[in-house]
Every structure is written in structure tokens, then in C-alpha cells.
Enzyme design. Structure first.
Site, PDB file in Angstrom:
ATOM      1  N   LYS A  77      64.346  30.990  -8.809  1.00 17.64           N
ATOM      2  CA  LYS A  77      63.939  31.857  -7.692  1.00 17.64           C
ATOM      3  C   LYS A  77      63.954  33.326  -8.107  1.00 17.64           C
ATOM      4  O   LYS A  77      63.024  34.087  -7.812  1.00 17.64           O
ATOM      5  CB  LYS A  77      64.881  31.630  -6.498  1.00 17.64           C
ATOM      6  CG  LYS A  77      64.779  30.246  -5.873  1.00 17.64           C
ATOM      7  CD  LYS A  77      65.854  30.079  -4.797  1.00 17.64           C
ATOM      8  CE  LYS A  77      66.021  28.631  -4.360  1.00 17.64           C
ATOM      9  NZ  LYS A  77      67.130  28.476  -3.382  1.00 17.64           N
ATOM     10  N   CYS A 135      69.690  32.924  -5.363  1.00 21.09           N
ATOM     11  CA  CYS A 135      70.839  32.164  -4.835  1.00 21.09           C
ATOM     12  C   CYS A 135      70.408  30.737  -4.532  1.00 21.09           C
ATOM     13  O   CYS A 135      69.293  30.493  -4.099  1.00 21.09           O
ATOM     14  CB  CYS A 135      71.328  32.770  -3.509  1.00 21.09           C
ATOM     15  SG  CYS A 135      71.523  34.557  -3.484  1.00 21.09           S
ATOM     16  N   ASP A 136      71.312  29.821  -4.719  1.00 24.73           N
ATOM     17  CA  ASP A 136      71.094  28.467  -4.241  1.00 24.73           C
ATOM     18  C   ASP A 136      72.441  27.844  -3.877  1.00 24.73           C
ATOM     19  O   ASP A 136      73.415  27.995  -4.621  1.00 24.73           O
ATOM     20  CB  ASP A 136      70.399  27.596  -5.296  1.00 24.73           C
ATOM     21  CG  ASP A 136      69.899  26.296  -4.679  1.00 24.73           C
ATOM     22  OD1 ASP A 136      68.882  26.349  -3.950  1.00 24.73           O
ATOM     23  OD2 ASP A 136      70.528  25.252  -4.897  1.00 24.73           O
ATOM     24  N   SER A 137      72.485  27.173  -2.731  1.00 26.69           N
ATOM     25  CA  SER A 137      73.739  26.590  -2.249  1.00 26.69           C
ATOM     26  C   SER A 137      73.544  25.123  -1.894  1.00 26.69           C
ATOM     27  O   SER A 137      72.529  24.758  -1.293  1.00 26.69           O
ATOM     28  CB  SER A 137      74.228  27.323  -0.990  1.00 26.69           C
ATOM     29  OG  SER A 137      74.488  28.676  -1.253  1.00 26.69           O
ATOM     30  N   GLY A 152      75.063  28.921  -6.671  1.00 31.54           N
ATOM     31  CA  GLY A 152      74.601  29.472  -7.937  1.00 31.54           C
ATOM     32  C   GLY A 152      73.936  30.808  -7.706  1.00 31.54           C
ATOM     33  O   GLY A 152      73.278  31.012  -6.683  1.00 31.54           O
TER      34      GLY A 152
END
Lengths: 230, 230
Positions: A78, A98-100, A135
Site C-alpha cells: 500500500k 498500514c495493515d491490521s 504491519g
């Protein structure tokens, strides 16, 4: 997040090409209002730019990656997509991706999307502990070109409470759990039903402030220099 | 908090004596904007009423009480004072009292108030772990009279990061740490410098949602019934 047109929400009186202070523009490569709110409360009002990364394609291309590797790869994809797409508009920038996901009993869980799936999740989660993985990747853009990416991951244990059946009905009917990774929040209505966490609470909201501070420091930037208030 | 006139901030279109739903009015016996914001984000828009409890007098009257006993006693004193003072205005209410302190290496620390004291605190705190204690008391008012008080305490370990000297200067110059218990926040600028917590993050902001939910349940009330949104 996901496929969609770019969203630019910085105040109109800020030139998009020349950060007023000579410092890099902070770009948040995420449409999450919760992430933006965390940054704003912590002194940074980011430009929000969202690019159309195909998250399923990225994830399926990873083979048997660990959950940590998955969220880092998605955050990196991203951030790098936004940096590449908007490098002409923001030639001096840091782009935060960001990734959750919630890791619970071997499964990696994103947003439930439907009331039925939210209810299944909570029936499985109640009284248990999951690991909320976040992340982050930070791309440094200098002179209109990428000058490198640093990335990291933050895992926070989340101890779920046990809503009564009536409470769970009420919570699901608000729609909140449908649209968030792991089907819960700690900064909204879900906060009543999370007994505690072990780790960085801002990572559970969606953007880890201490991890982001360390990634910015890896690029030679002090987060306090990027504060826009007071 | 401390001595001061009552502050009433409920929307003007709400009658102060008749909750529209037949449910009790939720009264927050604290002037803390952070506590009010946590409740609002979690679906409850409380009436804010602050009474002039002499916290030093209450604390010094406790003798050699434990830190847990101190924050519970202060929260109880505040809630009961507000309940007694405003019982005619809010004859059907729950009054929530709160008190927070940081317990670090044997000392019980409130607000630092001055830049010098905030710097001393952070020099001692950096890289260490403290225990943020939050006491809550909930007074149930029915038919214009107190129908009982329940109280509890929530302790959350806070792992402090290590700001660089320049970051600490910048943080202290914002004024934020001077006005908050323990000289830090996790929901503001201080969030960059807290590596993690072990416990309920809302208790660190100032009001523990899961503890408040349990205390309301002790009074026979489901928190979801008190939600004003959606």
C-alpha cells in the site's frame, strides 16, 4: 481501503508540493478514519491518499507466509503504491502504509462485513485472547523519488470480554464491528467488551505510534519535528 | 478537577429532570475532557458535573491506605459528593466518579503541573514500567435518593519508551504532560513514547470501560441500554 479513487483531505491552504516547514509531508496511505484520528490526536495531520492495491492478490502471492509477513507485505504494497502514484505531487514525503488483522486460534481475520459473520466471530472470541497484528511500512520520498522503505510489525494480545446475548445483539446492530479488522474496536463501542490488551494500544486502533516513531527514526526523522501542533 | 463550580454540559434540548428514554441519566463526576471523550466515543454522552471535593483532605484522612484504596476512596468521594449535590436535578441517575494515579517505584504520582517536575518524572520513567491505577465508583440515584454505591479499581502496567532529549524537550514544551496524571497520555502526543500497556487501555486514558460496565451491571444496568447512539 481496497480499490478506489485517491482521497486528498489535507487543508486547502497547504500547498501540496511545498511543505511549509521544509519538512517532509506526512502521507497516510489508508482510508481508515480511526488511523487518521490517532495521528491527529498525536500531533500529525496527514495527507490521506489511498491507492487501489489488490490486497487479495498480494496475500495470495505470498504462499505460506507467516501472519507477520502477511501484514508487513500488505502495508508495504500500500505504501509503495501510493508513493509511486503521487510522487509528483509530494516529492518530499514520508508515506505510511498500514495493515491490521486479528490472529485467533490459527486463523487470520480481517473485517467480518456481515452481521452473521460478526456474530460468529464474537461467539468464538468471547472470553479468549487474540493477537492483533499491525504491519507498517514507511516509504521516504526525496526529490520526487523513493529513497527507501522500512517496515515492521507490532503484535498486541487482546483479551476479549464476554458480552451478554443482549449486549452482543445491541453491538452488532450498531454496525460498528462489521467494518473493522477483528470485529471489534477499543476506541469505540467495542471498548466495553475488551477486558485488556498486552502491547501497544494505538496499534489496536490501527496505527502503532511507537513503531511509527521507530520507522521514522530509521529514516533519520524525529517525530516531534513533524508535529503540526501546538 | 478539584474545587470549582459545577459544570453542566449536556445538550440544552435535554430536560435535566426527565431522561427521555426512562433510563437513568449518566453523570460523569469529572472535568476531564479525555474521560468524557472516551464515554462519547463508546456511545454515552454524559452530563458532566464536578464537585469541590478536597482531594488532599480525603487522601490524608486515609492514613496508610494502599494505592488501590486511595484511588477508590477518591473516586467514591467525588461520585458521592456530586450525587448528593445534584440529586434534585437528576433524581434518576448513575453518577460515575474516577481517580487516576501512576504508581512507580513506591511513589503515587498525580499531575506534575510544572515543566521541571514533568522532566524529573520522565527522567525517572523512561524505559521503565509503572502501574496506572484507576479507581471508579458508581452511585445509583433513584427517586431523588442514593440507592447505593459500588466501586472498583483497575491497574494497568505502562511500559514507557525513551524519548530522545530533543523529543522530551518538544513534548514538555507542548504543555500536555503537565496536566495529566503520571505526566503522559496514550491518546495524545504522549502515545509516541509509550511502548505498550498490559491491562485496559481505556483505564489509562482515565475511565475503564470494562470496569464501568461491570459496576453498572452490579446496579442491574446493561451498558448497551444507556447508549445514546446510534
Amino acid at each position: 481501503m481496497g480499490v478506489g479513487a485517491a482521497v486528498v483531505t489535507r487543508a486547502a491552504d497547504t500547498s501540496p508540493t511545498e511543505p511549509p516547514s521544509g519538512l517532509p509531508t506526512v502521507v497516510l496511505a489508508s482510508a481508515s478514519p480511526a488511523r487518521r484520528a490517532v495521528l491527529q490526536a498525536a500531533g500529525i495531520d496527514p495527507v490521506v491518499l489511498v491507492s487501489g492495491v489488490d490486497e487479495d492478490a498480494v496475500a495470495s502471492g505470498l504462499g505460506d507466509a507467516t501472519p507477520h509477513e502477511v501484514v508487513v507485505a500488505l502495508a508495504t504494497a500500500k505504501a509503495q503504491a501510493v508513493a509511486a502514484e503521487f510522487v509528483d505531487h509530494y516529492p518530499d514525503a514520508v508515506v505510511i502504509g498500514c495493515d491490521s488483522m486479528l490472529h485467533l486460534e490459527g486463523a487470520l481475520l480481517g473485517k467480518p462485513h456481515t452481521p452473521e459473520e460478526a456474530r460468529r466471530r464474537w461467539t468464538a472470541m468471547a472470553g479468549r485472547t487474540g493477537d492483533l497484528l499491525t504491519g507498517h511500512a514507511v516509504v521516504r520520498v526525496i526529490d520526487g523519488a523513493s529513497a527507501g522503505t522500512v517496515a515492521g510489525v507490532c503484535g498486541t494480545a487482546v483479551r476479549f470480554g464476554t458480552p451478554t446475548p443482549a449486549e452482543l445483539d445491541a453491538y452488532i446492530s450498531t454496525g460498528e464491528p462489521l467494518a473493522v479488522a477483528g470485529a471489534f474496536t477499543i476506541d469505540g463501542l467495542g471498548g466495553w467488551f475488551v477486558d485488556g490488551v498486552d502491547g501497544d494500544p494505538s496499534s489496536v486502533v490501527g496505527i502503532s505510534l511507537p513503531l511509527t516513531r521507530r520507522l521514522l527514526a530509521d529514516h533519520g526523522l524525529a517525530v516531534t519535528d513533524l508535529w503540526t501542533r501546538p
